[in-house]
Design a protein around this motif. Sequence first.
Motif, PDB file in Angstrom:
ATOM      1  N   ALA A 160       0.816  -1.210   0.000  1.00 40.28           N
ATOM      2  CA  ALA A 160       0.000   0.000   0.000  1.00 40.28           C
ATOM      3  C   ALA A 160       0.856   1.269   0.000  1.00 40.28           C
ATOM      4  N   ARG A 161       2.081   1.165   0.498  1.00 42.97           N
ATOM      5  CA  ARG A 161       2.962   2.320   0.592  1.00 42.97           C
ATOM      6  C   ARG A 161       4.403   1.859   0.504  1.00 42.97           C
ATOM      7  N   LEU A 162       5.278   2.814   0.263  1.00 38.49           N
ATOM      8  CA  LEU A 162       6.712   2.544   0.284  1.00 38.49           C
ATOM      9  C   LEU A 162       7.258   2.875   1.668  1.00 38.49           C
ATOM     10  N   VAL A 163       8.291   2.141   2.069  1.00 38.42           N
ATOM     11  CA  VAL A 163       8.981   2.406   3.332  1.00 38.42           C
ATOM     12  C   VAL A 163      10.444   2.673   2.988  1.00 38.42           C
ATOM     13  N   MET A 164      10.983   3.777   3.459  1.00 40.30           N
ATOM     14  CA  MET A 164      12.323   4.215   3.073  1.00 40.30           C
ATOM     15  C   MET A 164      13.177   4.494   4.307  1.00 40.30           C
ATOM     16  N   SER A 165      14.445   4.124   4.234  1.00 38.36           N
ATOM     17  CA  SER A 165      15.409   4.455   5.282  1.00 38.36           C
ATOM     18  C   SER A 165      16.426   5.445   4.728  1.00 38.36           C
ATOM     19  N   ASP A 166      17.036   6.216   5.635  1.00 41.40           N
ATOM     20  CA  ASP A 166      18.038   7.203   5.215  1.00 41.40           C
ATOM     21  C   ASP A 166      19.312   7.122   6.051  1.00 41.40           C
ATOM     22  N   GLY A 167      19.487   6.007   6.761  1.00 43.36           N
ATOM     23  CA  GLY A 167      20.672   5.842   7.592  1.00 43.36           C
ATOM     24  C   GLY A 167      20.482   6.292   9.025  1.00 43.36           C
ATOM     25  N   SER A 168      19.340   6.915   9.315  1.00 44.44           N
ATOM     26  CA  SER A 168      19.049   7.354  10.676  1.00 44.44           C
ATOM     27  C   SER A 168      18.228   6.283  11.382  1.00 44.44           C
ATOM     28  N   ASP A 169      17.535   6.681  12.443  1.00 47.74           N
ATOM     29  CA  ASP A 169      16.641   5.767  13.159  1.00 47.74           C
ATOM     30  C   ASP A 169      15.198   5.940  12.702  1.00 47.74           C
ATOM     31  N   ARG A 170      14.995   6.598  11.586  1.00 46.55           N
ATOM     32  CA  ARG A 170      13.639   6.904  11.120  1.00 46.55           C
ATOM     33  C   ARG A 170      13.316   6.176   9.826  1.00 46.55           C
ATOM     34  N   LEU A 171      12.097   5.638   9.744  1.00 44.45           N
ATOM     35  CA  LEU A 171      11.552   5.108   8.503  1.00 44.45           C
ATOM     36  C   LEU A 171      10.509   6.097   7.994  1.00 44.45           C
ATOM     37  N   THR A 172      10.588   6.414   6.712  1.00 41.39           N
ATOM     38  CA  THR A 172       9.641   7.341   6.099  1.00 41.39           C
ATOM     39  C   THR A 172       8.715   6.577   5.162  1.00 41.39           C
ATOM     40  N   PHE A 173       7.430   6.835   5.270  1.00 42.57           N
ATOM     41  CA  PHE A 173       6.439   6.205   4.400  1.00 42.57           C
ATOM     42  C   PHE A 173       6.179   7.125   3.215  1.00 42.57           C
ATOM     43  N   ARG A 174       6.051   6.529   2.014  1.00 42.46           N
ATOM     44  CA  ARG A 174       5.868   7.320   0.803  1.00 42.46           C
ATOM     45  C   ARG A 174       4.775   6.729  -0.084  1.00 42.46           C
ATOM     46  N   ASP A 175       4.131   7.593  -0.831  1.00 39.93           N
ATOM     47  CA  ASP A 175       3.129   7.160  -1.785  1.00 39.93           C
ATOM     48  C   ASP A 175       3.820   6.407  -2.930  1.00 39.93           C
ATOM     49  N   PRO A 176       3.341   5.218  -3.301  1.00 34.36           N
ATOM     50  CA  PRO A 176       4.021   4.424  -4.326  1.00 34.36           C
ATOM     51  C   PRO A 176       3.922   5.001  -5.730  1.00 34.36           C
ATOM     52  N   VAL A 177       3.012   5.956  -5.950  1.00 34.93           N
ATOM     53  CA  VAL A 177       2.862   6.566  -7.272  1.00 34.93           C
ATOM     54  C   VAL A 177       3.605   7.894  -7.357  1.00 34.93           C
ATOM     55  N   THR A 178       3.397   8.753  -6.377  1.00 33.57           N
ATOM     56  CA  THR A 178       3.996  10.090  -6.411  1.00 33.57           C
ATOM     57  C   THR A 178       5.347  10.167  -5.723  1.00 33.57           C
ATOM     58  N   PHE A 179       5.624   9.239  -4.848  1.00 35.42           N
ATOM     59  CA  PHE A 179       6.822   9.196  -4.000  1.00 35.42           C
ATOM     60  C   PHE A 179       6.802  10.289  -2.920  1.00 35.42           C
ATOM     61  N   GLU A 180       5.685  10.951  -2.759  1.00 35.44           N
ATOM     62  CA  GLU A 180       5.569  11.974  -1.720  1.00 35.44           C
ATOM     63  C   GLU A 180       5.503  11.306  -0.346  1.00 35.44           C
ATOM     64  N   PRO A 181       6.116  11.927   0.695  1.00 35.69           N
ATOM     65  CA  PRO A 181       6.042  11.359   2.044  1.00 35.69           C
ATOM     66  C   PRO A 181       4.631  11.421   2.599  1.00 35.69           C
ATOM     67  N   THR A 182       4.244  10.370   3.311  1.00 30.98           N
ATOM     68  CA  THR A 182       2.909  10.320   3.916  1.00 30.98           C
ATOM     69  C   THR A 182       2.965  10.131   5.426  1.00 30.98           C
ATOM     70  N   GLY A 183       4.162  10.009   5.980  1.00 31.90           N
ATOM     71  CA  GLY A 183       4.314   9.821   7.417  1.00 31.90           C
ATOM     72  C   GLY A 183       5.675   9.231   7.725  1.00 31.90           C
ATOM     73  N   SER A 184       5.920   8.995   8.992  1.00 31.11           N
ATOM     74  CA  SER A 184       7.200   8.416   9.395  1.00 31.11           C
ATOM     75  C   SER A 184       7.054   7.786  10.770  1.00 31.11           C
TER      76      SER A 184
END
Length: 278
Positions: A160-184
């Motif tokens: 339903a969504r993408l989950v992204m890491s950036d090397g920190s302790d945070r996971l960012t959720f993103r829209d799979p079509v637009t790639f816009e962040p939707t939460g973390s």
Amino acid sequence: MRLLLARRVLCGVVLAFGVVACAPVVPAQHNGQHDGEQTDQGVGHAGSLPHLRAEVIRVLPHDRSSFTQGLEIAGGTLYEGTGMKGESLLRATDLATGELRREVELPDDLFGEGITVTGDRIWQLTWQEGVALERDRESLAELRRVEYPGEGWGLCSDGARLVMSDGSDRLTFRDPVTFEPTGSVDVRAAGAPVEELNELECVGGQVWANIWGSEEIVRIDPATGQVTAVVDASGLLSPEQRPGTDVLNGIAAVPGTDEFLLTGKYWPALFRVRFVPA
């Protein structure tokens, strides 16, 4: 504060061809993104978390020239994204036969990172260039680029969504079509931040994450950010295989099973494993 890994060596891991003795980590040296040094980052024996180990079922060949950044299985195809400027690529391989189906190179100015399949598309991150590449799943051709702030490390899709890491302790959720962040969500184990979250795999409503610089993989509840289990994946490589290799990185769930494929940067093998109580 960072959680410290009490480095452990898992002795006597049974492989398809025999038993591997314990061996110290001998990291390769490179100039590039989070590469080259085995560190003490990890979760270790945090709290009363379930501790698992990687039980090897089968050993498969792997291109040891690959600086593995992303690994995923979909539709009988193993997709792998690699890094290093001038060497980054995305390849699709037949999972059953190992035959190369397709491969595309990234422009020399891009450092490839995590990948994930979503529908008929593939998203591929870059490390510090701040762009994600959307690709056609069949041809692997680049369709467009989307900008994002900060670094890109790992990526997976929960359907339903993408989950992204950036090397920190945070996971960012993103829209799979637009790639816009939707939460973390911030990732915690025994109340402490778990940093260096790297390659990700979404399966069964959970997120599995390599902890860069360690031989640990953590299972994360994406609803709360809590680590629910720690996997000790040490001891996979034999002493003969270790020279010239880099850190563990690459986890792909095998569809329809409780098994995973694990590998690392410049590793000569893929390990098909099951996570069992330590």
